[in-house]
Structures are given as C-alpha cells and as structure tokens.
Enzyme design. Structure first.
Site, short mmCIF file in Angstrom:
data_model
loop_
_atom_site.label_atom_id
_atom_site.label_comp_id
_atom_site.label_asym_id
_atom_site.label_seq_id
_atom_site.Cartn_x
_atom_site.Cartn_y
_atom_site.Cartn_z
CG ASP A 1 48.65 90.04 -24.98
OD1 ASP A 1 47.65 89.19 -25.00
OD2 ASP A 1 48.95 90.57 -26.50
N GLY A 2 47.15 92.23 -21.36
CA GLY A 2 48.23 93.69 -20.25
C GLY A 2 47.46 93.03 -19.43
CG ASN B 1 56.14 91.28 -21.82
OD1 ASN B 1 55.53 90.02 -21.90
ND2 ASN B 1 55.19 91.68 -22.30
CG ASP C 1 66.87 105.98 -29.63
OD1 ASP C 1 67.29 107.55 -29.15
OD2 ASP C 1 65.98 105.77 -30.30
#
Length: 439
Positions: free
Chosen positions: A177-178, A274, A304
């Site tokens: 996917d990268g 994304n 966070d």
C-alpha cells in the site's frame, strides 16, 4: 547546483516546451517513441460512463418538493453532478505512451518482477518508462548486463527535485500500500490512473496479481477498466494565523480576524490520500487541540491526538483507533480521536465539503505534532493551524474486478473481516429432545 532538475530520459523529437524541464537522453535506445509534440504530455485519460449499471451507488437524487406547497429554495450558485460510481470506466483520449513504474525500495524480491515489467513495457509495448533515480541506480540492476539495454532507455527522476506531473499517462506500482501512497504524493494536482500489483505485506490497495501482469496491463491499455476515485484531503499548514493573545469567542464562533487567511503564512500545502494525524509527539502531557468545522468550534480533543482521514484511510490508522471502515466511494471525511480521555468521544463522519481546522487549545500545556500519510512530520505551536477539506483531485485507482468486489475482497483477505469459526447446526434428534422437554 545540487537542486538543478536532473530528469534523464531518451531524447524526445521536437523542441522542448517552454517553462518545463524536459529530460535528456540517458542511453542510445528508445528513440522515436516519445511524443511528437515536443514532449508535452497532456492528460490523455478520462473517466466515462459504462452505459450499464442498474444500481446507483450514491442512491437516487433526492426530491426537492415536499407535499403540495413546500420545496427547497433554489440556489443558482450550487451545481452538483454526481456520477454513479458503478458506471465509472477508464477510457483513453489518446493512446498512453509514458508509464511511471514505482517499486518498493529495499526489497530484493521485487528486482526480478521490476525487470520483467520494464522489459515488457519497453520492448513489447513500446512505452517510455519512468522510474526513480535511486531505483535505476540499484546495484543489482547495474550489475545485470542483460538488463543494461533496457536500463539505458529508462527515464529517471528525483523526488522533490524534478516535476513529472505533466509527463505520465499511467502509474504501475509494484509493492504494498505504501507504493500507492507514494505515487499519490508525487502528484499534487491531477493524478494519472494507478494500477497496483500486490507484492508487499498487506496489499489492501493493491488488487492485481503479478502472475498475470501482461494480460492485466493489456486490458488497461485497451481501456474500459473499472475505476475507483479515491478522494484526497487538501491540507494547508498556516503559521501564525491565530493571534498569540487570547481573544474572547462568542457562541463558539471564531472572531473574523481569526479566519483571515492573509493573517498567516501558508508554509505547507499537500494532497493526502490516507490521513492527517495530529498527536502529542514526545510530550508526556495529553494533547489538547481545538477542532473547528466551517469556522465554528465543535469540540476540544484531549487525549493522544486526532485522525482526520479519507474513506480510503478509514481502513488504516483510523481502523486501529476504533473507527468504522467506509467504502472509498462514500463522499465523507472521518474524525477519529486517538485514546481520548473521555468515555463518550466516538469517531464521527462529516460531509466531504466541509472545512476542518485544528489548532492548539489556548490552555494546552505542550505543542502538537502533525504528519501527512506518515510523512513530513512537523511541530504545531500556539498560533498555528491546520486546514483540511476534500480535494478536487482524487486518485483514480484501477479495479481488478469492480469497485465493490475489490473492497470486500480486501476486507476479507487482508484484514480478515468478520472471520470466525462457523457455528454448527443443531442435530435433528437434539431439536426433538428439546421440544419434548420444554414445550
């Protein structure tokens, strides 16, 4: 100059175009296969209707009259045309010539598929193949004398130095996917169609099998392939937009001066496929950021951090943070808190057309950090803001089967969605015994 454009490529017939960097010849082969218009490559593909499809995936167009006397006030400035995603098919206005091949770096298992694909595109399909400089300079390729003639015909470029946005007709990704995320980052405007082969670890966005690459590539060159338009986020990082001094807010609305884009300096503008992630960074304190929607404060995020994602990104970090997974053709933006210090903070989905803005809360104890598809990480301080909305430049991802089947196939194969041991059926004798005892 170390930053001088250094795209190298087989020479193109005709004079170079004014104002654009044209590649120079790296080898002797490949002459005569370039554009006849001086190297300028226009966007030679489009998405057209298939002429079929009995189900409109976006649903029917809503009625604008309600009862005998009520209706929606006409708005002449509002123009909205939604094409049925099921009818989106790739077509070529001109035959594709220039193909960008993206290969996962530091994976020796991809060297042979890469060489095989390049040889097929150059020798059999007569294509101009573009690759990244560091890929072409790989030691394994340099030592392969049999591949030398093909390597000399490759056009090379360097990310961040050379602009290839007007040179590419088709992108082919080899990896996970990268590679698709990286392809998206190379094109901050219109993106060529992307064909992704599953040669990585997860492969949620890579539906094609490399074993049949010749057949699949031929189908794409012929046109009429199903396509998914994966929406992207248009993101701006603005420094010193908000005044450092505290100003009183009325009814949750920002003062007019706070929304003046001229008051700050846009330091970064990106197209994100994304997600945008705002987190507390190395600090041990809770992240404390304010979230605005169309200029109105809707909540403060204490935890966070927060994830703002596209439907494509809903199966990435957002899914790990507890968000729902959304089909990429749903027009929406997802807002997902990361470990919020609240029992009632659930992920939300907002319309694709809104503008979100994230700033540090006035009483935040520390700064925040932001990253874009896991890259270009930087610190956000008081007075800075991040503006996010849906981009008008999606990533046209070519489907292996169709946009519905491919997505559910990825859910099942990559994420093992709803996988469990099947419940055994009841034996007929047990049913009879249950009826006698309890009825």
């Amino acid at each position: 100059d170390p930053r001088a454009p250094s795209v190298s490529c087989p020479s193109q017939p005709g004079p170079p175009s004014t104002g654009s960097t044209r590649p120079s010849h790296q080898g002797d082969g490949g002459k005569g296969r370039g554009r006849s218009d001086g190297g300028m490559v226009t966007n030679s593909c489009s998405v057209g209707p298939s002429g079929g499809g009995s189900h409109f995936l976006h649903g029917p167009y809503p009625a604008t009259h309600f009862g005998p006397k009520a209706c929606i006030l006409p708005n002449p400035t509002s123009v909205m045309h939604i094409q049925d995603p099921a009818s989106q098919r790739l077509t070529w206005n001109k035959p594709p010539v220039n193909v960008l091949v993206i290969r996962k770096i530091r994976d020796e298992s991809l060297v042979e598929p890469f060489k095989e694909l390049c040889r097929f595109l150059v020798e059999e399909k007569q294509m101009m193949v573009y690759v990244e400089r560091r890929v072409a300079d790989d030691a394994t390729l340099s030592k392969d004398e049999a591949f030398g003639s093909i390597r000399n015909q490759l056009c090379t470029f360097r990310e961040g130095y050379d602009d290839i946005s007007d040179c590419i007709d088709l992108i082919i990704c080899l990896g996970g996917d990268g590679t698709l995320l990286y392809a998206s980052s190379l094109f901050q405007g219109s993106v060529p169609p992307v064909m992704a082969f599953h040669l990585g670890s997860l492969g949620f966005l890579t539906p094609f099998k490399f074993e049949s690459y010749k057949t699949e590539v031929d189908k794409v060159f012929e046109g009429n392939a199903a396509i998914t338009l994966r929406s992207r986020l248009k993101v701006k990082v603005v420094k010193d937009l908000l005044q450092r001094e505290q100003q009183h807010e009325h009814n949750g609305l920002l003062p007019h001066g706070h929304t003046n884009s001229e008051a700050g300096k846009v330091t970064l503008q990106l197209q994100v496929l994304n997600e945008v992630v705002v987190d507390r960074g190395p600090s041990s304190y809770l992240s404390n950021v304010d979230l605005y929607l169309n200029g109105r404060l809707i909540t403060s995020v204490q935890g966070d951090g927060v994830i703002v994602s596209t439907p494509t990104g809903s199966t990435a970090y957002a899914a790990a943070a507890g968000a729902s997974m959304i089909h990429p053709n749903v027009p929406a933006i997802m807002v997902t808190p990361i470990c919020p210090h609240s029992l009632s903070f659930r992920p939300i989905v907002v319309p694709a057309g809104v503008e979100l803005m994230i700033t540090l809360s006035p009483d935040a104890r520390n700064t925040a950090w932001v990253s874009f598809d896991g890259r270009k990480r930087q610190e956000i301080q008081h007075g800075d803001c991040i503006k996010i909305t849906t981009s008008c430049y999606p990533v046209p991802s070519i489907c292996c089967h169709d946009l519905v089947y491919d997505w559910f196939e990825s859910l099942a194969q990559c994420l093992h969605w709803n996988v469990r041991k099947r419940q055994a059926r009841l034996d007929g004798r047990i049913n009879l015994l249950y009826y006698v005892m309890f009825m």
